[in-house]
Design a protein around this motif. Sequence first.
Motif, PDB file in Angstrom:
ATOM      1  N   TYR A  47     -44.031 -13.289 -18.575  1.00 45.25           N
ATOM      2  CA  TYR A  47     -42.583 -13.192 -18.375  1.00 45.25           C
ATOM      3  C   TYR A  47     -41.924 -12.445 -19.543  1.00 45.25           C
ATOM      4  CZ  TYR A  47     -37.813 -14.973 -17.574  1.00 45.25           C
ATOM      5  OH  TYR A  47     -36.467 -15.097 -17.367  1.00 45.25           O
ATOM      6  N   GLU A  48     -42.298 -12.780 -20.769  1.00 46.02           N
ATOM      7  CA  GLU A  48     -41.715 -12.110 -21.935  1.00 46.02           C
ATOM      8  C   GLU A  48     -42.178 -10.662 -22.041  1.00 46.02           C
ATOM      9  OE1 GLU A  48     -39.176 -13.126 -23.575  1.00 46.02           O
ATOM     10  OE2 GLU A  48     -39.203 -15.186 -22.854  1.00 46.02           O
ATOM     11  N   LEU A  49     -43.438 -10.386 -21.705  1.00 54.10           N
ATOM     12  CA  LEU A  49     -43.920  -8.999 -21.742  1.00 54.10           C
ATOM     13  C   LEU A  49     -43.117  -8.129 -20.772  1.00 54.10           C
ATOM     14  CD1 LEU A  49     -47.808  -9.409 -21.895  1.00 54.10           C
ATOM     15  CD2 LEU A  49     -46.281  -8.675 -23.746  1.00 54.10           C
ATOM     16  N   VAL A  50     -42.861  -8.652 -19.587  1.00 57.94           N
ATOM     17  CA  VAL A  50     -42.073  -7.939 -18.582  1.00 57.94           C
ATOM     18  C   VAL A  50     -40.658  -7.690 -19.106  1.00 57.94           C
ATOM     19  CG1 VAL A  50     -40.940  -8.301 -16.339  1.00 57.94           C
ATOM     20  CG2 VAL A  50     -43.412  -8.666 -16.572  1.00 57.94           C
ATOM     21  N   LYS A  51     -40.060  -8.696 -19.706  1.00 61.41           N
ATOM     22  CA  LYS A  51     -38.700  -8.542 -20.225  1.00 61.41           C
ATOM     23  C   LYS A  51     -38.647  -7.521 -21.370  1.00 61.41           C
ATOM     24  CE  LYS A  51     -36.316 -12.591 -18.846  1.00 61.41           C
ATOM     25  NZ  LYS A  51     -35.076 -13.182 -19.261  1.00 61.41           N
ATOM     26  N   ILE A  52     -39.652  -7.552 -22.227  1.00 58.01           N
ATOM     27  CA  ILE A  52     -39.687  -6.591 -23.328  1.00 58.01           C
ATOM     28  C   ILE A  52     -39.865  -5.179 -22.788  1.00 58.01           C
ATOM     29  CG2 ILE A  52     -41.013  -5.799 -25.335  1.00 58.01           C
ATOM     30  CD1 ILE A  52     -41.649  -8.841 -25.837  1.00 58.01           C
ATOM     31  N   CYS A  60     -32.273  -1.344 -24.288  1.00 60.41           N
ATOM     32  CA  CYS A  60     -31.363  -2.455 -24.564  1.00 60.41           C
ATOM     33  C   CYS A  60     -31.804  -3.146 -25.854  1.00 60.41           C
ATOM     34  CB  CYS A  60     -31.339  -3.454 -23.405  1.00 60.41           C
ATOM     35  SG  CYS A  60     -30.122  -4.760 -23.690  1.00 60.41           S
ATOM     36  N   ALA A  61     -31.180  -2.785 -26.935  1.00 57.93           N
ATOM     37  CA  ALA A  61     -31.551  -3.311 -28.249  1.00 57.93           C
ATOM     38  C   ALA A  61     -31.368  -4.827 -28.325  1.00 57.93           C
ATOM     39  CB  ALA A  61     -30.737  -2.624 -29.339  1.00 57.93           C
ATOM     40  N   PHE A  62     -30.299  -5.336 -27.738  1.00 53.91           N
ATOM     41  CA  PHE A  62     -30.053  -6.779 -27.780  1.00 53.91           C
ATOM     42  C   PHE A  62     -31.179  -7.535 -27.087  1.00 53.91           C
ATOM     43  CE2 PHE A  62     -28.463 -10.777 -26.135  1.00 53.91           C
ATOM     44  CZ  PHE A  62     -27.870 -11.330 -27.261  1.00 53.91           C
ATOM     45  N   VAL A 151     -33.912  -9.310 -12.591  1.00 51.87           N
ATOM     46  CA  VAL A 151     -32.956 -10.017 -13.440  1.00 51.87           C
ATOM     47  C   VAL A 151     -32.879  -9.388 -14.837  1.00 51.87           C
ATOM     48  CG1 VAL A 151     -32.428 -12.217 -14.566  1.00 51.87           C
ATOM     49  CG2 VAL A 151     -33.085 -12.177 -12.162  1.00 51.87           C
ATOM     50  N   ILE A 152     -34.009  -9.055 -15.451  1.00 53.24           N
ATOM     51  CA  ILE A 152     -33.943  -8.461 -16.790  1.00 53.24           C
ATOM     52  C   ILE A 152     -33.268  -7.096 -16.722  1.00 53.24           C
ATOM     53  CG2 ILE A 152     -36.289  -7.488 -16.791  1.00 53.24           C
ATOM     54  CD1 ILE A 152     -34.214  -8.776 -19.827  1.00 53.24           C
ATOM     55  N   ASN A 153     -33.456  -6.371 -15.640  1.00 50.06           N
ATOM     56  CA  ASN A 153     -32.752  -5.104 -15.507  1.00 50.06           C
ATOM     57  C   ASN A 153     -31.246  -5.315 -15.430  1.00 50.06           C
ATOM     58  OD1 ASN A 153     -34.367  -2.439 -15.238  1.00 50.06           O
ATOM     59  ND2 ASN A 153     -35.672  -4.005 -14.312  1.00 50.06           N
ATOM     60  N   GLY A 159     -26.087  -5.601 -21.309  1.00 49.63           N
ATOM     61  CA  GLY A 159     -26.265  -5.404 -22.742  1.00 49.63           C
ATOM     62  C   GLY A 159     -25.960  -3.992 -23.202  1.00 49.63           C
ATOM     63  N   VAL A 160     -26.476  -3.008 -22.479  1.00 55.11           N
ATOM     64  CA  VAL A 160     -26.280  -1.609 -22.853  1.00 55.11           C
ATOM     65  C   VAL A 160     -24.831  -1.175 -22.630  1.00 55.11           C
ATOM     66  CG1 VAL A 160     -26.927   0.765 -22.266  1.00 55.11           C
ATOM     67  CG2 VAL A 160     -28.698  -0.978 -22.509  1.00 55.11           C
ATOM     68  N   THR A 161     -24.278  -1.540 -21.488  1.00 54.73           N
ATOM     69  CA  THR A 161     -22.915  -1.126 -21.158  1.00 54.73           C
ATOM     70  C   THR A 161     -21.889  -1.700 -22.127  1.00 54.73           C
ATOM     71  OG1 THR A 161     -23.527  -0.959 -18.831  1.00 54.73           O
ATOM     72  CG2 THR A 161     -21.169  -1.060 -19.337  1.00 54.73           C
ATOM     73  N   THR A 162     -22.068  -2.969 -22.502  1.00 58.72           N
ATOM     74  CA  THR A 162     -21.088  -3.610 -23.386  1.00 58.72           C
ATOM     75  C   THR A 162     -21.475  -3.525 -24.859  1.00 58.72           C
ATOM     76  OG1 THR A 162     -22.112  -5.793 -23.166  1.00 58.72           O
ATOM     77  CG2 THR A 162     -20.396  -5.195 -21.552  1.00 58.72           C
ATOM     78  N   ARG A 163     -22.602  -2.873 -25.132  1.00 61.83           N
ATOM     79  CA  ARG A 163     -23.121  -2.702 -26.504  1.00 61.83           C
ATOM     80  C   ARG A 163     -23.287  -4.026 -27.232  1.00 61.83           C
ATOM     81  NH1 ARG A 163     -19.628   2.445 -28.379  1.00 61.83           N
ATOM     82  NH2 ARG A 163     -20.770   4.001 -27.220  1.00 61.83           N
TER      83      ARG A 163
END
Length: 175
Positions: A47-52, A60-62, A151-153, A159-163
Motif C-alpha cells: 500500500y505504501e509503495l503504491v502511494k509513494i 506531490c512533495a507533501f 485514492v492516492i491520485n 496536494g499539488v493544486t493547493t501546494r
Amino acid sequence: MTTKETTARYAPEHTPRLRWAQHAPEVYKAMVRLDAAARQGLDPALYELVKIRASQINHCAFCLDMHTRDALAAGESVERIVQLSAWEESRHFYTEKELAAIGLTEAITVLTGGTSRTKSGGGFVPDEVYDRAAEHFEEAELAQLIAAITVINAWNRFGVTTRMVPGHYRPGQHK
C-alpha cells in the motif's frame, strides 16, 4: 544532522495556496473515509509503495514526504524506497506481486499507456499491465488495489493544486 536540522536547512519557501481541508471539511472527511476503505485487505507495505510511486509520478512533495515517512516507520527499507523511482531497472528489490502493483499504479496514474481501445477492453490501462496484476491479485484484492491507486491520485491532486507543504508530517499523524 538531525531531522530538525534537516527540516530547518531545507525549509520550504512557499506557503500553501489554500488550506482546502479547512474550507471543504466534508470533502476532506470523505477522502479520509475513502482512503481507509481502500486500504482494507491490502498488505501495508505494498500500500505504501503504491502511494509513494503515484506521488513520485504526480510530483506531490507533501504525499511523498508523508508516505515515505509512513513506510520507513512501518519497517520499509530505505533502499527499496530509493529504488522505487527506477523500479523497472531495479526489479530485483521487489516481489513479482509488488512489480505488478507498481506497474498498475503507473498505468492508472498516467493513463496514456494504451494508444487505442481494443475489443478486449483495453485502452489507457494496457491489457498486459492489467492482466499481470490480475495474475497476482484475487479479484477482491485487485479491486482494493485499484481503489487505493485512485485514492492516492486524488490526494495528490489536492496536494499539488493547493501546494501542501512537505516536511512537517510525523508517522501516524493522519491515520
